[in-house]
Design a protein around this motif. Structure first.
Motif, PDB file in Angstrom:
ATOM      1  N   PHE A   1       0.827  -1.195   0.000  1.00  0.00           N
ATOM      2  CA  PHE A   1       0.000   0.000   0.000  1.00  0.00           C
ATOM      3  C   PHE A   1       0.871   1.258   0.000  1.00  0.00           C
ATOM      4  O   PHE A   1       0.571   2.225  -0.709  1.00  0.00           O
ATOM      5  CB  PHE A   1      -0.960   0.028   1.197  1.00  0.00           C
ATOM      6  CG  PHE A   1      -1.750   1.301   1.246  1.00  0.00           C
ATOM      7  CD1 PHE A   1      -2.795   1.518   0.369  1.00  0.00           C
ATOM      8  CD2 PHE A   1      -1.403   2.313   2.130  1.00  0.00           C
ATOM      9  CE1 PHE A   1      -3.493   2.719   0.372  1.00  0.00           C
ATOM     10  CE2 PHE A   1      -2.093   3.513   2.143  1.00  0.00           C
ATOM     11  CZ  PHE A   1      -3.145   3.712   1.268  1.00  0.00           C
ATOM     12  N   ALA A   2       1.952   1.233   0.766  1.00  0.00           N
ATOM     13  CA  ALA A   2       2.854   2.400   0.812  1.00  0.00           C
ATOM     14  C   ALA A   2       3.400   2.690  -0.589  1.00  0.00           C
ATOM     15  O   ALA A   2       3.489   3.847  -1.006  1.00  0.00           O
ATOM     16  CB  ALA A   2       3.990   2.147   1.792  1.00  0.00           C
TER      17      ALA A   2
ATOM     18  N   LYS B   1       1.972   1.790  -3.486  1.00  0.00           N
ATOM     19  CA  LYS B   1       0.849   2.274  -4.298  1.00  0.00           C
ATOM     20  C   LYS B   1       0.573   3.744  -3.997  1.00  0.00           C
ATOM     21  O   LYS B   1       0.277   4.545  -4.892  1.00  0.00           O
ATOM     22  CB  LYS B   1      -0.428   1.465  -3.982  1.00  0.00           C
ATOM     23  CG  LYS B   1      -0.629   0.235  -4.822  1.00  0.00           C
ATOM     24  CD  LYS B   1      -2.082  -0.263  -4.742  1.00  0.00           C
ATOM     25  CE  LYS B   1      -2.454  -0.846  -3.398  1.00  0.00           C
ATOM     26  NZ  LYS B   1      -3.861  -1.305  -3.291  1.00  0.00           N
ATOM     27  N   PHE B   2       0.660   4.096  -2.715  1.00  0.00           N
ATOM     28  CA  PHE B   2       0.411   5.470  -2.291  1.00  0.00           C
ATOM     29  C   PHE B   2       1.443   6.424  -2.915  1.00  0.00           C
ATOM     30  O   PHE B   2       1.083   7.470  -3.460  1.00  0.00           O
ATOM     31  CB  PHE B   2       0.462   5.556  -0.760  1.00  0.00           C
ATOM     32  CG  PHE B   2       0.466   6.958  -0.233  1.00  0.00           C
ATOM     33  CD1 PHE B   2      -0.676   7.735  -0.288  1.00  0.00           C
ATOM     34  CD2 PHE B   2       1.626   7.515   0.292  1.00  0.00           C
ATOM     35  CE1 PHE B   2      -0.671   9.039   0.173  1.00  0.00           C
ATOM     36  CE2 PHE B   2       1.632   8.813   0.771  1.00  0.00           C
ATOM     37  CZ  PHE B   2       0.481   9.576   0.701  1.00  0.00           C
ATOM     38  N   LEU B   3       2.707   6.034  -2.857  1.00  0.00           N
ATOM     39  CA  LEU B   3       3.749   6.885  -3.449  1.00  0.00           C
ATOM     40  C   LEU B   3       3.503   7.041  -4.956  1.00  0.00           C
ATOM     41  O   LEU B   3       3.585   8.148  -5.494  1.00  0.00           O
ATOM     42  CB  LEU B   3       5.141   6.306  -3.186  1.00  0.00           C
ATOM     43  CG  LEU B   3       6.292   7.215  -3.631  1.00  0.00           C
ATOM     44  CD1 LEU B   3       6.359   8.484  -2.799  1.00  0.00           C
ATOM     45  CD2 LEU B   3       7.645   6.494  -3.552  1.00  0.00           C
TER      46      LEU B   3
END
Lengths: 119, 119
Positions: free
Chosen positions: A74-75, A77-79
């Protein structure tokens, strides 16, 4: 009578709202800085993307996420989500600069070492 | 000799990295809270999504974004991005509960509004 479940839900939602406000303000500040990066790169004819820098950012964020017990996928994907918006901003800024002042743009491209003019 | 452009770029990138670390930690904390919300809702048979609550969150974040000079469209996309992950977590938690307790799962399914109502 107060419903304890509704009360607990309200308490949790207030915390979510506080965090969302903090996230929005941090993101606003992050975009201010990436805007400066974009202007600096445009002024000095530097390429808009550095694959090595991006790979380092992803590695670092994944490690931080693991420490914080956030899914590293998720981190990442977030970036990517945030960087896609940054690229969109840079492209918009570049096309504005080109139409406003194509001569200055070309001289930057040729290696002129001018101070970036910040709005 | 130090290249002033490279130095300025490094300074800006260090700020971006600091903000990304803060964002990741805030997101980790936000997911801890939404996990509590998910558990509370599951334990009391409440629907996973409340369209009214979500509409209020969007309105509020858009207003905060405007104040902070962040594109409100981006703030809304960001919230949708995070909420999609929350829904994914809740669904994963629910399917785990199902294998443990299929009766409880069926009672949620019968009253639940599974899909988030936002595009």
């Amino acid at each position: 009578m107060v419903d304890p479940v509704a009360e607990e839900l309200l308490r949790l939602r207030m915390s979510i709202d506080n965090m969302d406000a903090a996230l929005v303000h941090l993101l606003a500040e992050r975009f201010k800085i990436t805007q400066q990066v974009g202007e600096l790169k445009a002024a000095h004819g530097l390429p808009p993307a550095y694959p090595l820098r991006e790979a380092q950012q992803i590695e670092r964020l994944r490690a931080l996420a693991e420490e914080a017990r956030l899914d590293p996928e998720f981190a990442e994907k977030f970036l990517n989500f945030v960087v896609a918006e940054v690229v969109r901003h840079h492209e918009a800024a570049r096309s504005q600069n080109t139409s406003r002042d194509s001569k200055a743009y070309l001289s930057h491209q040729n290696g002129a070492n001018e101070k970036p003019s910040r709005p």
